[in-house]
Design a protein around this motif. Sequence first.
Motif, PDB file in Angstrom:
ATOM      1  N   LEU A 158       0.578  -1.402   0.444  1.00  0.00           N
ATOM      2  CA  LEU A 158      -0.035   0.135  -0.194  1.00  0.00           C
ATOM      3  C   LEU A 158       1.073   1.159  -0.280  1.00  0.00           C
ATOM      4  N   PHE A 186       1.914   1.792  -3.623  1.00  0.00           N
ATOM      5  CA  PHE A 186       0.774   2.446  -4.361  1.00  0.00           C
ATOM      6  C   PHE A 186       0.293   4.439  -3.806  1.00  0.00           C
ATOM      7  N   LYS A 187       1.089   4.445  -3.187  1.00  0.00           N
ATOM      8  CA  LYS A 187       0.638   5.600  -2.080  1.00  0.00           C
ATOM      9  C   LYS A 187       1.536   6.860  -2.849  1.00  0.00           C
ATOM     10  N   SER A 221       3.121   6.406  -5.608  1.00  0.00           N
ATOM     11  CA  SER A 221       3.220   6.104  -6.759  1.00  0.00           C
ATOM     12  C   SER A 221       2.123   7.280  -7.446  1.00  0.00           C
TER      13      SER A 221
END
Length: 195
Positions: free
Chosen positions: A107, A110-111, A113
């Motif tokens: 996660l 993802f954050k 990115s």
Amino acid sequence: MLANALDFLIRNLAEFFILVLLIRFYLQAGRVSFKHPVGQFVLALTNWIVLPVRRVVPPWRNLDTASLLLAWVCAFLMHLILLAITPWPFIFGSPLSIVALVLAAALELFKMSLYLLFAATIGQALMSWIAPYNPMMPVLEGITGPFLRPLRRMIPTVGGIDITPLILILIIQLLLGVVVASLEPYILQNVRIAT
């Protein structure tokens, strides 16, 4: 007080390094030349660890899997250390704790990115108005292109103005504000505490 200072220092250093590794990953995925000063900066900061890992973890297609793996490992270690310096007696060896840390690290990528894409989209939108031939444009387009192209096929220009960067920014904010903000504490709550 010391724990807060350590938390701040560890989080910021780790997130900076994760971001640099992700920039390397996305620049290579977007086939952007590393001859640009940004590319040279990224290579100078990451070659020392990416090149040895690449011997074990080769690229897959056009994706720099070594950089992505190292970014995930860095995120995993960051969460592990941040939880270890808290006063709570976490049980890191339990299967649920390990799964929670693995998911928290994913996660985090993802954050980070999304933050990178957000900054690149704003930078590209501003430069397209102010300095469209700036040498940074190919770098920014390499990062934003895979996300803006599908939007441009679906959303026409309005009065000759491309509004897809605005739509992408809204999507990113929605993902950060709703998905990431709700998942992050939920995942980390599953790290086991000794009772």
